[in-house]
Design an enzyme around this catalytic site. Structure first.
Site, PDB file in Angstrom:
ATOM      1  N   LYS A 220       0.420  -0.738   0.055  1.00 44.02           N
ATOM      2  CA  LYS A 220       0.056   0.065  -0.124  1.00 44.02           C
ATOM      3  C   LYS A 220       0.643   1.297   0.245  1.00 44.02           C
ATOM      4  O   LYS A 220       1.989   1.193   0.240  1.00 44.02           O
ATOM      5  CB  LYS A 220      -1.163  -0.075   1.354  1.00 44.02           C
ATOM      6  CG  LYS A 220      -1.970  -1.138   1.297  1.00 44.02           C
ATOM      7  CD  LYS A 220      -2.804  -0.593   1.815  1.00 44.02           C
ATOM      8  CE  LYS A 220      -4.784  -1.921   1.168  1.00 44.02           C
ATOM      9  NZ  LYS A 220      -5.248  -2.137   2.457  1.00 44.02           N
ATOM     10  N   ARG A 254      -3.668 -10.038   4.734  1.00 44.70           N
ATOM     11  CA  ARG A 254      -4.030  -9.575   3.464  1.00 44.70           C
ATOM     12  C   ARG A 254      -3.286  -9.847   2.750  1.00 44.70           C
ATOM     13  O   ARG A 254      -2.863  -8.003   3.241  1.00 44.70           O
ATOM     14  CB  ARG A 254      -5.467  -9.099   3.147  1.00 44.70           C
ATOM     15  CG  ARG A 254      -5.640  -9.068   1.614  1.00 44.70           C
ATOM     16  CD  ARG A 254      -7.150  -8.140   1.878  1.00 44.70           C
ATOM     17  NE  ARG A 254      -7.795  -8.360   0.266  1.00 44.70           N
ATOM     18  CZ  ARG A 254      -7.416  -7.268  -0.537  1.00 44.70           C
ATOM     19  NH1 ARG A 254      -6.642  -7.717   0.082  1.00 44.70           N
ATOM     20  NH2 ARG A 254      -7.994  -7.365  -1.410  1.00 44.70           N
TER      21      ARG A 254
HETATM   22  N1  HH2 Z   1      -7.178  -3.680   0.808  1.00 44.13           N
HETATM   23  C1  HH2 Z   1      -7.780  -3.314  -0.416  1.00 44.13           C
HETATM   24  C2  HH2 Z   1      -9.265  -4.625  -0.955  1.00 44.13           C
HETATM   25  N2  HH2 Z   1      -9.607  -4.824  -0.209  1.00 44.13           N
HETATM   26  N3  HH2 Z   1      -9.792  -5.431   2.163  1.00 44.13           N
HETATM   27  C3  HH2 Z   1     -10.225  -6.033   3.855  1.00 44.13           C
HETATM   28  N4  HH2 Z   1     -10.683  -6.420   4.095  1.00 44.13           N
HETATM   29  N5  HH2 Z   1      -8.987  -5.052   4.002  1.00 44.13           N
HETATM   30  C4  HH2 Z   1      -7.983  -4.541   3.333  1.00 44.13           C
HETATM   31  O1  HH2 Z   1      -6.965  -3.598   3.958  1.00 44.13           O
HETATM   32  C5  HH2 Z   1      -8.453  -4.616   1.697  1.00 44.13           C
HETATM   33  C6  HH2 Z   1      -9.373  -4.976   1.509  1.00 44.13           C
HETATM   34  C7  HH2 Z   1      -6.569  -2.938  -1.230  1.00 44.13           C
HETATM   35  O2  HH2 Z   1      -5.824  -3.561  -1.960  1.00 44.13           O
HETATM   36  P1  HH2 Z   1      -5.989  -3.851  -3.054  1.00 44.13           P
HETATM   37  O3  HH2 Z   1      -7.034  -5.395  -3.482  1.00 44.13           O
HETATM   38  O4  HH2 Z   1      -4.501  -5.015  -3.477  1.00 44.13           O
HETATM   39  O5  HH2 Z   1      -6.578  -2.943  -4.547  1.00 44.13           O
HETATM   40  P2  HH2 Z   1      -7.210  -2.551  -5.116  1.00 44.13           P
HETATM   41  O6  HH2 Z   1      -8.205  -2.175  -4.261  1.00 44.13           O
HETATM   42  O7  HH2 Z   1      -6.789  -1.938  -5.804  1.00 44.13           O
HETATM   43  O8  HH2 Z   1      -7.743  -3.667  -6.166  1.00 44.13           O
END
Ligand code: HH2
Length: 281
Positions: A220, A254
């Site tokens: 992040k 995660r």
């Molecule tokens: N962060 C993201 C997405 N979903 N869910 C939970 N519970 N906690 C988190 O910190 C979280 C989440 C964002 O990360 P990522 O899926 O890698 O990116 P994107 O939202 O751009 O798909």
């Protein structure tokens, strides 16, 4: 806590592997759009040691456009169906804020709803209650479009704790069993780098809410802001954050890079256990 066929007992750490079926996720957008690539990735995460697979069809990065339900369904449901028909061994979580998508994903074989909107959207808490499935309630303010403007806190740890507690109460009033809820401070969601660090430092305070904790620091922007590392070079910072989460008692982390995170998490967990056993000075 039972998630699908598996019972998650004790302090973990349990590794949640990320599978983003989006063209625009901030670190891996576009890599797993073909169902066969998505299935290969899910199997790789299993081999690396993931305990749970988190499948998402909408990016939630700052500035991301909202995805219509029909498109999100088209991205997520066939992959879950395919994994289940292949006998995929891990419980599957669906990362969505839309009740319509969550329902279809659960019907296709998902086991848990991971909602970055804290089950606050129309019909979401009611759906989770009706299906009796576990859920992750994550803290955020605003939407991907405007969340940066909401990163204003007097005390980020106590305000996130209060707002998570309100979301939890709301879900419980809608019939969700508290024993099936995991709470998440939402690293990077309406938080500056400094506020994300404060939350990692204050994770222990969230334990008083009485639910297991999940934290998602992987790749992040707070890591980029502190180290200047580009998105693709944030594994070392991610591992430091994973270790900090586990030392503070988070049950679930995660991550995109499961094998590396598992090693960091195991060492942190061993240190945590040794600290718990040592006699007072
Ligand atoms: N962060 C993201 C997405 N979903 N869910 C939970 N519970 N906690 C988190 O910190 C979280 C989440 C964002 O990360 P990522 O899926 O890698 O990116 P994107 O939202 O751009 O798909």
């Amino acid at each position: 806590m039972r998630i699908g066929a598996r019972v998650f007992e004790g302090p973990g750490p349990f590794l949640v592997g990320i599978l983003n079926l989006t063209p625009d996720s901030f670190s891996d957008g576009g890599r797993f759009l073909r169902p066969e690539d998505a299935v290969d990735r899910a199997n790789a995460l299993l081999r690396e040691g993931a305990d749970l697979l988190d499948v998402g069809g909408e990016s939630t990065r700052p500035g991301a456009p909202l995805v219509p339900a029909g498109e999100e369904l088209r991205r997520v449901v066939p992959v879950i169906e395919r994994l289940r028909s292949d006998g995929y061994a891990l419980p599957i979580s669906v990362d969505t804020s839309k009740a319509e998508v969550a329902r279809a994903a659960l019907d296709a074989g998902a086991d848990l709803v991971n909602d970055v909107n804290g089950l606050a959207g129309p019909g979401m808490a009611e759906l989770v209650a009706e299906k009796g499935v576990p859920a992750v309630i994550m803290h955020r303010r605003g939407t991907p479009g405007d969340m940066r403007a909401h990163a204003t806190y007097r005390n980020v740890v106590s305000e996130v704790a209060e707002e998570l507690s309100a979301l939890l109460e709301r879900a419980v009033r809608a019939g969700v069993g508290k024993e099936r809820v995991v709470l998440d401070p939402g690293i990077g969601f309406a938080k500056t780098a400094e506020q994300s660090i404060a939350l990692l430092a204050g994770l222990g305070k969230l334990r008083s809410l009485g639910c297991p904790l999940l934290v998602g620091p992987s790749r992040k922007s707070f890591i980029g802001e502190l180290t200047r590392a580009a998105v693709g070079d944030r594994l070392p910072g991610t591992l430091a954050a994973v270790a900090a989460c586990v030392l503070a008692g988070a049950e679930f982390v995660r991550v995109h890079d499961v094998a590396a995170a598992l090693q960091a998490a195991r060492i942190a967990a061993a240190i945590r256990e040794a600290a718990g056993r040592s006699p007072p000075p």
